[in-house]
Design a protein around this motif. Structure first.
Motif, PDB file in Angstrom:
ATOM      1  N   LEU A   8       0.666  -1.347  -0.136  1.00  0.00           N
ATOM      2  CA  LEU A   8       0.259   0.298  -0.311  1.00  0.00           C
ATOM      3  C   LEU A   8       0.479   1.014   0.164  1.00  0.00           C
ATOM      4  N   ALA A   9       1.958   1.117   0.581  1.00  0.00           N
ATOM      5  CA  ALA A   9       3.135   1.949   1.065  1.00  0.00           C
ATOM      6  C   ALA A   9       3.706   3.005  -0.264  1.00  0.00           C
ATOM      7  N   PHE A  10       4.485   1.546  -1.064  1.00  0.00           N
ATOM      8  CA  PHE A  10       5.686   1.437  -1.957  1.00  0.00           C
ATOM      9  C   PHE A  10       4.927   2.349  -3.282  1.00  0.00           C
ATOM     10  N   THR A  11       3.996   2.527  -3.880  1.00  0.00           N
ATOM     11  CA  THR A  11       4.186   3.374  -5.030  1.00  0.00           C
ATOM     12  C   THR A  11       4.649   3.786  -5.469  1.00  0.00           C
ATOM     13  N   PRO A  12       4.741   3.657  -6.577  1.00  0.00           N
ATOM     14  CA  PRO A  12       5.416   3.752  -8.008  1.00  0.00           C
ATOM     15  C   PRO A  12       6.329   5.191  -7.516  1.00  0.00           C
ATOM     16  N   GLY A  13       6.160   6.006  -7.972  1.00  0.00           N
ATOM     17  CA  GLY A  13       7.421   6.782  -7.200  1.00  0.00           C
ATOM     18  C   GLY A  13       7.929   6.664  -6.438  1.00  0.00           C
ATOM     19  N   VAL A  14       7.309   5.577  -4.566  1.00  0.00           N
ATOM     20  CA  VAL A  14       8.567   5.738  -3.345  1.00  0.00           C
ATOM     21  C   VAL A  14       9.154   4.395  -4.045  1.00  0.00           C
ATOM     22  N   GLN A  15       8.733   3.849  -5.064  1.00  0.00           N
ATOM     23  CA  GLN A  15       9.666   2.863  -5.310  1.00  0.00           C
ATOM     24  C   GLN A  15      11.069   3.318  -6.318  1.00  0.00           C
ATOM     25  N   ALA A  16      10.558   4.556  -6.698  1.00  0.00           N
ATOM     26  CA  ALA A  16      12.157   5.228  -7.833  1.00  0.00           C
ATOM     27  C   ALA A  16      12.596   5.384  -6.863  1.00  0.00           C
ATOM     28  N   LEU A  31       6.766  -7.047  -1.645  1.00  0.00           N
ATOM     29  CA  LEU A  31       5.481  -6.628  -2.604  1.00  0.00           C
ATOM     30  C   LEU A  31       4.567  -7.640  -3.473  1.00  0.00           C
ATOM     31  N   ASP A  32       5.949  -8.885  -3.491  1.00  0.00           N
ATOM     32  CA  ASP A  32       5.794  -9.943  -4.371  1.00  0.00           C
ATOM     33  C   ASP A  32       4.736 -11.186  -3.235  1.00  0.00           C
ATOM     34  N   ALA A  33       4.883 -10.664  -2.344  1.00  0.00           N
ATOM     35  CA  ALA A  33       2.734 -11.081  -1.245  1.00  0.00           C
ATOM     36  C   ALA A  33       2.255 -11.269  -1.336  1.00  0.00           C
ATOM     37  N   PRO A  34       1.304 -12.248  -1.040  1.00  0.00           N
ATOM     38  CA  PRO A  34      -0.295 -11.798  -1.672  1.00  0.00           C
ATOM     39  C   PRO A  34      -0.735 -11.300  -0.422  1.00  0.00           C
ATOM     40  N   ALA A  35      -1.470 -10.517  -1.445  1.00  0.00           N
ATOM     41  CA  ALA A  35      -2.451  -9.495  -1.340  1.00  0.00           C
ATOM     42  C   ALA A  35      -3.131  -9.126  -0.292  1.00  0.00           C
ATOM     43  N   SER A  36      -3.340  -9.606   1.035  1.00  0.00           N
ATOM     44  CA  SER A  36      -4.059 -10.219   2.072  1.00  0.00           C
ATOM     45  C   SER A  36      -3.979  -8.918   3.085  1.00  0.00           C
TER      46      SER A  36
END
Length: 198
Positions: A8-16, A31-36
């Motif tokens: 939820l927190a690591f948006t594309p801008g954050v990841q950049a 980021l690759d874990a299930p989204a639960s």
């Protein structure tokens, strides 16, 4: 940090920025874990229910974030189940900014601090207001309850303690120094008697 919080927190801008500053590898697997949604465990329950205040952030219709302090007796913020927390919303300055913000966007962030132990917990969730509900009122606490606020927890994160000032609640300081104050009073009485006998 939980995977769901990172998602939820690591948006594309954050990841950049993480790539630019070299921290992306440390967080990539989250980021690759299930989204639960995260489940509140025993440690989270204890920490949440021991707070006597927290900060609640909501988003206004203008897109501006708004942060408000919520306080009450220890335990007024309650864990209702593995995914839900709630509290009695006590009457304050009657601006109703948080409640108004929730009419259009139910997303909230909570920031819980334990300054004495230099621990903080962040919670992301979706809030629902139940007007006039007193189910979570705190017995003996004199504040007027206007509503109950229920929050479905989506994610939480325990932050590092770096840069948290170590502060103590006045009640804890009073309890910790009670024996010392009693001893000083005893010594002062003994001293007064000795002076009187001289």
């Amino acid at each position: 940090m939980t995977s769901r919080f990172a998602q939820l927190a690591f948006t594309p801008g954050v990841q950049a920025h993480q790539r630019e500053h070299g921290s992306d590898r440390a967080y990539r697997r989250m980021l690759d874990a299930p989204a639960s949604a995260d489940r509140l465990g025993a440690d989270e329950r204890r920490f949440i229910q021991d707070r006597d205040s927290f900060y609640l952030a909501s988003v206004g219709e203008t897109g501006w974030p708004y942060i408000q302090h919520r306080g009450g007796p220890r335990g007024f913020l309650r864990v209702l189940d593995d995914h839900t927390i709630g509290f009695a919303d006590f009457r304050g300055n009657r601006q109703y900014i948080s409640v108004g913000n929730l009419d259009h966007d139910d997303r909230v962030a909570l920031f819980l601090m334990d300054y004495a132990h230099q621990v903080r917990m962040k919670i992301l969730g979706r809030a629902r207001v139940v007007e006039g509900n007193r189910d979570l009122a705190v017995e003996g606490y004199p504040a007027k309850v206007e509503r109950t606020m229920l929050i479905e927890v989506e994610a939480f994160d325990w932050n590092c303690h770096q840069h948290i000032p170590q502060l103590w609640h006045v009640d804890d300081v009073e309890r910790a120094t009670e024996a010392l104050r009693d001893r000083v009073a005893t010594l002062e009485r003994e001293n007064a008697k000795l002076r009187g006998a001289a």
